[in-house]
Design a protein around this motif. Structure first.
Motif, PDB file in Angstrom:
ATOM      1  N   PHE A 226       0.803  -1.218   0.000  1.00  9.54           N
ATOM      2  CA  PHE A 226       0.000   0.000   0.000  1.00  9.54           C
ATOM      3  C   PHE A 226       0.844   1.279   0.000  1.00  9.54           C
ATOM      4  O   PHE A 226       0.428   2.300   0.525  1.00  9.54           O
ATOM      5  CB  PHE A 226      -1.054  -0.020   1.125  1.00  9.54           C
ATOM      6  N   ASN A 227       2.011   1.206  -0.638  1.00 11.21           N
ATOM      7  CA  ASN A 227       2.745   2.432  -0.970  1.00 11.21           C
ATOM      8  C   ASN A 227       2.057   2.999  -2.210  1.00 11.21           C
ATOM      9  O   ASN A 227       1.501   2.254  -3.025  1.00 11.21           O
ATOM     10  CB  ASN A 227       4.203   2.134  -1.255  1.00 11.21           C
ATOM     11  N   LYS A 228       2.080   4.313  -2.338  1.00 12.88           N
ATOM     12  CA  LYS A 228       1.306   4.967  -3.388  1.00 12.88           C
ATOM     13  C   LYS A 228       2.196   5.884  -4.217  1.00 12.88           C
ATOM     14  O   LYS A 228       3.033   6.597  -3.672  1.00 12.88           O
ATOM     15  CB  LYS A 228       0.166   5.769  -2.757  1.00 12.88           C
ATOM     16  N   ILE A 229       1.970   5.859  -5.530  1.00 13.34           N
ATOM     17  CA  ILE A 229       2.692   6.718  -6.468  1.00 13.34           C
ATOM     18  C   ILE A 229       1.645   7.491  -7.253  1.00 13.34           C
ATOM     19  O   ILE A 229       0.817   6.892  -7.947  1.00 13.34           O
ATOM     20  CB  ILE A 229       3.580   5.881  -7.416  1.00 13.34           C
ATOM     21  N   LEU A 230       1.675   8.810  -7.125  1.00 15.73           N
ATOM     22  CA  LEU A 230       0.716   9.649  -7.847  1.00 15.73           C
ATOM     23  C   LEU A 230       1.389  10.184  -9.094  1.00 15.73           C
ATOM     24  O   LEU A 230       2.417  10.856  -9.023  1.00 15.73           O
ATOM     25  CB  LEU A 230       0.241  10.807  -6.960  1.00 15.73           C
ATOM     26  N   LEU A 231       0.801   9.848 -10.237  1.00 19.18           N
ATOM     27  CA  LEU A 231       1.289  10.336 -11.520  1.00 19.18           C
ATOM     28  C   LEU A 231       0.462  11.548 -11.941  1.00 19.18           C
ATOM     29  O   LEU A 231      -0.768  11.535 -11.853  1.00 19.18           O
ATOM     30  CB  LEU A 231       1.166   9.247 -12.592  1.00 19.18           C
ATOM     31  N   ALA A 232       1.151  12.580 -12.389  1.00 19.76           N
ATOM     32  CA  ALA A 232       0.485  13.765 -12.918  1.00 19.76           C
ATOM     33  C   ALA A 232      -0.107  13.436 -14.287  1.00 19.76           C
ATOM     34  O   ALA A 232       0.276  12.448 -14.920  1.00 19.76           O
ATOM     35  CB  ALA A 232       1.495  14.907 -13.027  1.00 19.76           C
ATOM     36  N   PRO A 233      -1.030  14.260 -14.766  1.00 19.66           N
ATOM     37  CA  PRO A 233      -1.623  14.006 -16.082  1.00 19.66           C
ATOM     38  C   PRO A 233      -0.607  13.885 -17.226  1.00 19.66           C
ATOM     39  O   PRO A 233      -0.879  13.212 -18.218  1.00 19.66           O
ATOM     40  CB  PRO A 233      -2.562  15.198 -16.279  1.00 19.66           C
ATOM     41  N   ASP A 234       0.569  14.509 -17.078  1.00 21.31           N
ATOM     42  CA  ASP A 234       1.576  14.381 -18.135  1.00 21.31           C
ATOM     43  C   ASP A 234       2.423  13.108 -17.990  1.00 21.31           C
ATOM     44  O   ASP A 234       3.341  12.880 -18.770  1.00 21.31           O
ATOM     45  CB  ASP A 234       2.479  15.618 -18.186  1.00 21.31           C
ATOM     46  N   GLY A 235       2.094  12.269 -16.998  1.00 19.95           N
ATOM     47  CA  GLY A 235       2.787  11.002 -16.821  1.00 19.95           C
ATOM     48  C   GLY A 235       4.014  11.076 -15.939  1.00 19.95           C
ATOM     49  O   GLY A 235       4.668  10.064 -15.700  1.00 19.95           O
ATOM     50  N   THR A 236       4.337  12.251 -15.423  1.00 26.13           N
ATOM     51  CA  THR A 236       5.476  12.367 -14.513  1.00 26.13           C
ATOM     52  C   THR A 236       5.031  12.020 -13.094  1.00 26.13           C
ATOM     53  O   THR A 236       3.833  12.025 -12.777  1.00 26.13           O
ATOM     54  CB  THR A 236       6.083  13.785 -14.538  1.00 26.13           C
TER      55      THR A 236
END
Length: 158
Positions: free
Chosen positions: A122-132
Motif C-alpha cells: 500500500f505504498n502509493k505513487i501519484l502520476l500527474a496528467p503528463d505522466g510524470t
C-alpha cells in the motif's frame, strides 16, 4: 523533464493488458496492494477515492504484489477476494513484483527517477496528467488523506 510513465504496460488481473498510455491526461494513483496485510482495509479508501474523483478523470490502479509475502497465490483468488470483501471495480493488475531485480519496469523507473521503492504494501505513487511522478506516499498515508486528495484536486482543477 523526467520521462513519463506512459510507456509502461501491466498484465491485467482479468487478462489482457493495462497501458499507462491510455491514461495520459489524467492523474493516476498506482498502489502496490496485498490481500493479507494490516493495510488491506485501505482498499475501501482506494475505492472511495476512485468513486469520488473518477468522473473528473482520476484512475486508481491496484498492483497486487507478493513481494512482502502477504498476497494470495493466484490472481483469480485476489480478484474474487477484492470483489467480495471490498466491492472493487477499479483497475487491477495481475500479481506483480514491485521491488528488486524482478520488479516491473514501471517500478524500476520510479526507483531510478525518484529513488522510491515500495517499502511495504500500500505504498502509493501519484502520476500527474503528463505522466510524470507528482508524489509518493508510504503505507500509513490513507488514500483519502488531504496529502493525496489535495494534490489530486489541484490536478483536476487545471
Amino acid at each position: 523533464m523526467a520521462a513519463a510513465a506512459g510507456a509502461f504496460e501491466f498484465n491485467a488481473i482479468e487478462g489482457g493488458t493495462l497501458d499507462l498510455d491510455d491514461w495520459i491526461g489524467q492523474p493516476v494513483l498506482v498502489v502496490n496492494t496485498a490481500s493479507l496485510c494490516k493495510f488491506t482495509p485501505q482498499y475501501d479508501g482506494l475505492q472511495a477515492l476512485f468513486d469520488q474523483y473518477r468522473d473528473a478523470g482520476l484512475v486508481v490502479l491496484a498492483v497486487p504484489s507478493d513481494d512482502f509475502q502477504q498476497e494470495l497465490d493466484v490472481a483469480e483468488e485476489v480478484k474474487e477476494f477484492c470483489e467480495i470483501n471490498f466491492d472493487l471495480d477499479l483497475p487491477m493488475t495481475d500479481i506483480t513484483h514491485v521491488r528488486g531485480q524482478e520488479a516491473h519496469p514501471f517500478y524500476k523507473w520510479v526507483a531510478q527517477t525518484e529513488g522510491f521503492t515500495p517499502s511495504w504494501n500500500f505504498n502509493k505513487i501519484l502520476l500527474a496528467p503528463d505522466g510524470t511522478i507528482a508524489a509518493t506516499f508510504g503505507s500509513r498515508i490513507e488514500p483519502q488523506s488531504q496529502a493525496i486528495t489535495g494534490r489530486i484536486e489541484a490536478m483536476i482543477a487545471d
